[in-house]
Design a protein around this motif. Structure first.
Motif, PDB file in Angstrom:
ATOM      1  N   PRO A  65      11.676 -11.170  -4.093  1.00  0.00           N
ATOM      2  CA  PRO A  65      10.539 -11.128  -3.833  1.00  0.00           C
ATOM      3  C   PRO A  65       9.303 -10.771  -3.620  1.00  0.00           C
ATOM      4  CG  PRO A  65      11.768 -12.224  -1.231  1.00  0.00           C
ATOM      5  CD  PRO A  65      12.718 -10.355  -2.640  1.00  0.00           C
ATOM      6  N   GLN A  66       8.018 -11.319  -4.800  1.00  0.00           N
ATOM      7  CA  GLN A  66       6.869 -10.591  -4.912  1.00  0.00           C
ATOM      8  C   GLN A  66       6.040 -11.430  -4.046  1.00  0.00           C
ATOM      9  OE1 GLN A  66       5.901 -11.562  -8.918  1.00  0.00           O
ATOM     10  NE2 GLN A  66       7.992 -11.968  -9.501  1.00  0.00           N
ATOM     11  N   VAL A  67       6.459 -11.512  -2.794  1.00  0.00           N
ATOM     12  CA  VAL A  67       5.311 -11.267  -2.242  1.00  0.00           C
ATOM     13  C   VAL A  67       5.904 -10.897  -0.639  1.00  0.00           C
ATOM     14  CG1 VAL A  67       4.300 -13.765  -2.643  1.00  0.00           C
ATOM     15  CG2 VAL A  67       6.463 -13.898  -1.253  1.00  0.00           C
ATOM     16  N   LYS A  68       5.303 -10.625   0.301  1.00  0.00           N
ATOM     17  CA  LYS A  68       5.193  -9.572   1.460  1.00  0.00           C
ATOM     18  C   LYS A  68       4.450 -11.189   2.574  1.00  0.00           C
ATOM     19  CE  LYS A  68       2.260  -6.471   1.180  1.00  0.00           C
ATOM     20  NZ  LYS A  68       1.086  -7.136   1.123  1.00  0.00           N
ATOM     21  N   VAL A  69       5.301 -10.198   3.707  1.00  0.00           N
ATOM     22  CA  VAL A  69       4.681 -10.712   5.683  1.00  0.00           C
ATOM     23  C   VAL A  69       3.072 -10.603   5.222  1.00  0.00           C
ATOM     24  CG1 VAL A  69       4.336 -10.675   7.756  1.00  0.00           C
ATOM     25  CG2 VAL A  69       7.170 -11.121   6.250  1.00  0.00           C
ATOM     26  N   GLY A  70       2.308 -11.688   5.561  1.00  0.00           N
ATOM     27  CA  GLY A  70       0.761 -11.619   5.612  1.00  0.00           C
ATOM     28  C   GLY A  70       0.247 -12.134   4.283  1.00  0.00           C
ATOM     29  N   ASP A  71       1.009 -11.971   3.357  1.00  0.00           N
ATOM     30  CA  ASP A  71       0.510 -12.610   2.189  1.00  0.00           C
ATOM     31  C   ASP A  71      -0.247 -13.977   2.218  1.00  0.00           C
ATOM     32  OD1 ASP A  71       0.590  -9.820   1.166  1.00  0.00           O
ATOM     33  OD2 ASP A  71       1.894 -11.246  -1.246  1.00  0.00           O
ATOM     34  N   ASN A  72      -1.550 -14.575   1.299  1.00  0.00           N
ATOM     35  CA  ASN A  72      -2.584 -15.492   1.466  1.00  0.00           C
ATOM     36  C   ASN A  72      -1.583 -16.088   0.370  1.00  0.00           C
ATOM     37  OD1 ASN A  72      -3.829 -16.014   3.892  1.00  0.00           O
ATOM     38  ND2 ASN A  72      -5.172 -14.879   3.519  1.00  0.00           N
ATOM     39  N   VAL A  73      -1.365 -17.379  -0.531  1.00  0.00           N
ATOM     40  CA  VAL A  73      -0.476 -17.739  -1.466  1.00  0.00           C
ATOM     41  C   VAL A  73      -1.243 -18.944  -1.624  1.00  0.00           C
ATOM     42  CG1 VAL A  73       1.340 -16.212  -1.428  1.00  0.00           C
ATOM     43  CG2 VAL A  73       1.472 -18.292  -0.256  1.00  0.00           C
ATOM     44  N   LEU A  74      -0.674 -19.574  -3.289  1.00  0.00           N
ATOM     45  CA  LEU A  74      -1.259 -20.398  -3.934  1.00  0.00           C
ATOM     46  C   LEU A  74       0.243 -21.276  -3.909  1.00  0.00           C
ATOM     47  CD1 LEU A  74      -3.275 -22.772  -4.314  1.00  0.00           C
ATOM     48  CD2 LEU A  74      -3.123 -21.834  -6.773  1.00  0.00           C
ATOM     49  N   ILE A  75       0.704 -22.331  -3.085  1.00  0.00           N
ATOM     50  CA  ILE A  75       1.877 -23.458  -2.821  1.00  0.00           C
ATOM     51  C   ILE A  75       2.035 -24.258  -3.788  1.00  0.00           C
ATOM     52  CG2 ILE A  75       2.661 -21.680  -1.468  1.00  0.00           C
ATOM     53  CD1 ILE A  75       1.739 -24.277   0.699  1.00  0.00           C
ATOM     54  N   PRO A  76       2.866 -25.110  -4.141  1.00  0.00           N
ATOM     55  CA  PRO A  76       2.868 -25.712  -4.835  1.00  0.00           C
ATOM     56  C   PRO A  76       2.468 -27.887  -3.724  1.00  0.00           C
ATOM     57  CG  PRO A  76       5.312 -25.455  -4.655  1.00  0.00           C
ATOM     58  CD  PRO A  76       4.608 -24.750  -4.224  1.00  0.00           C
ATOM     59  N   GLN A  77       1.592 -28.366  -4.060  1.00  0.00           N
ATOM     60  CA  GLN A  77       1.287 -30.147  -3.835  1.00  0.00           C
ATOM     61  C   GLN A  77       2.960 -29.973  -2.988  1.00  0.00           C
ATOM     62  OE1 GLN A  77      -1.898 -30.871  -3.254  1.00  0.00           O
ATOM     63  NE2 GLN A  77      -0.938 -32.667  -1.724  1.00  0.00           N
ATOM     64  N   TYR A  78       3.414 -30.268  -4.273  1.00  0.00           N
ATOM     65  CA  TYR A  78       5.348 -30.689  -3.367  1.00  0.00           C
ATOM     66  C   TYR A  78       6.489 -29.613  -3.800  1.00  0.00           C
ATOM     67  CZ  TYR A  78       2.564 -35.131  -3.629  1.00  0.00           C
ATOM     68  OH  TYR A  78       1.472 -36.364  -3.132  1.00  0.00           O
ATOM     69  N   GLY A  79       7.485 -30.176  -2.999  1.00  0.00           N
ATOM     70  CA  GLY A  79       8.515 -29.287  -3.124  1.00  0.00           C
ATOM     71  C   GLY A  79       8.885 -28.397  -2.109  1.00  0.00           C
ATOM     72  N   GLY A  80       9.596 -27.552  -2.104  1.00  0.00           N
ATOM     73  CA  GLY A  80       9.948 -26.560  -0.821  1.00  0.00           C
ATOM     74  C   GLY A  80      11.157 -27.617   0.396  1.00  0.00           C
ATOM     75  N   SER A  81      10.537 -26.527   1.309  1.00  0.00           N
ATOM     76  CA  SER A  81      11.558 -27.563   2.451  1.00  0.00           C
ATOM     77  C   SER A  81      10.792 -27.623   4.168  1.00  0.00           C
ATOM     78  CB  SER A  81      13.108 -26.863   2.854  1.00  0.00           C
ATOM     79  OG  SER A  81      14.202 -26.633   1.704  1.00  0.00           O
ATOM     80  N   ALA A  82      10.082 -28.720   4.536  1.00  0.00           N
ATOM     81  CA  ALA A  82       9.408 -28.873   5.401  1.00  0.00           C
ATOM     82  C   ALA A  82      10.651 -28.592   6.718  1.00  0.00           C
ATOM     83  CB  ALA A  82       8.572 -29.739   5.609  1.00  0.00           C
ATOM     84  N   ILE A  83       9.587 -27.725   7.655  1.00  0.00           N
ATOM     85  CA  ILE A  83      10.427 -27.503   9.118  1.00  0.00           C
ATOM     86  C   ILE A  83       9.367 -27.894  10.192  1.00  0.00           C
ATOM     87  CG2 ILE A  83      11.805 -26.315  10.568  1.00  0.00           C
ATOM     88  CD1 ILE A  83      12.022 -23.764   8.332  1.00  0.00           C
ATOM     89  N   LYS A  84       9.722 -29.278  11.175  1.00  0.00           N
ATOM     90  CA  LYS A  84       8.746 -28.701  12.246  1.00  0.00           C
ATOM     91  C   LYS A  84       9.322 -28.148  13.007  1.00  0.00           C
ATOM     92  CE  LYS A  84       7.188 -33.175  10.645  1.00  0.00           C
ATOM     93  NZ  LYS A  84       6.043 -33.671  10.839  1.00  0.00           N
ATOM     94  N   LEU A  85       8.553 -27.734  13.691  1.00  0.00           N
ATOM     95  CA  LEU A  85       8.206 -26.538  14.902  1.00  0.00           C
ATOM     96  C   LEU A  85       8.108 -27.779  16.299  1.00  0.00           C
ATOM     97  CD1 LEU A  85       6.914 -23.530  13.532  1.00  0.00           C
ATOM     98  CD2 LEU A  85       9.744 -24.137  13.505  1.00  0.00           C
TER      99      LEU A  85
END
Length: 107
Positions: A65-85
């Motif tokens: 992966p091109q990112v590491k823990v602590g990075d601030n990133v720009l994410i898409p409006q939709y997509g990914g898998s949301a996980i409720k905590l």
């Protein structure tokens, strides 16, 4: 096991997956007014909480992966898998290729 995970620390991404927590917009205006939670828009920015180890492609090359823990990133409006905590928190699991950009705080 209960339906909700207690914290993001219990989630270990696999392969090229990246665990991101969306940055919350300010619920207070510049003039000091507080906005109702439903009117606070979701930002397309997040903080990387955990990163998978990567994978080996069809040619035998290690793809990390091109990112590491602590990075601030720009994410898409939709997509990914949301996980409720627990505590009404939510994190999102993306593939590394779905992350749009890293945000450089120094510029």
């Amino acid at each position: 096991m209960s339906g909700l995970l207690k914290s993001a620390k219990s989630i270990v991404p696999l392969l090229d997956r990246v665990l991101v927590q969306r940055v919350k917009a300010e619920a207070k205006t510049a003039s000091g007014l507080y906005l109702p939670e439903k009117n606070v828009e979701k930002l397309n920015q997040g903080k990387v909480l955990a990163v998978g180890p990567g994978f080996t492609d069809a040619n035998g090359n290690k793809v990390t992966p091109q990112v590491k823990v602590g990075d601030n990133v720009l994410i898409p409006q939709y997509g990914g898998s949301a996980i409720k905590l627990a505590g009404d928190e939510e994190v999102i699991l993306f593939r590394d290729s779905e992350i749009l950009a890293k945000i450089n705080p120094d510029v």
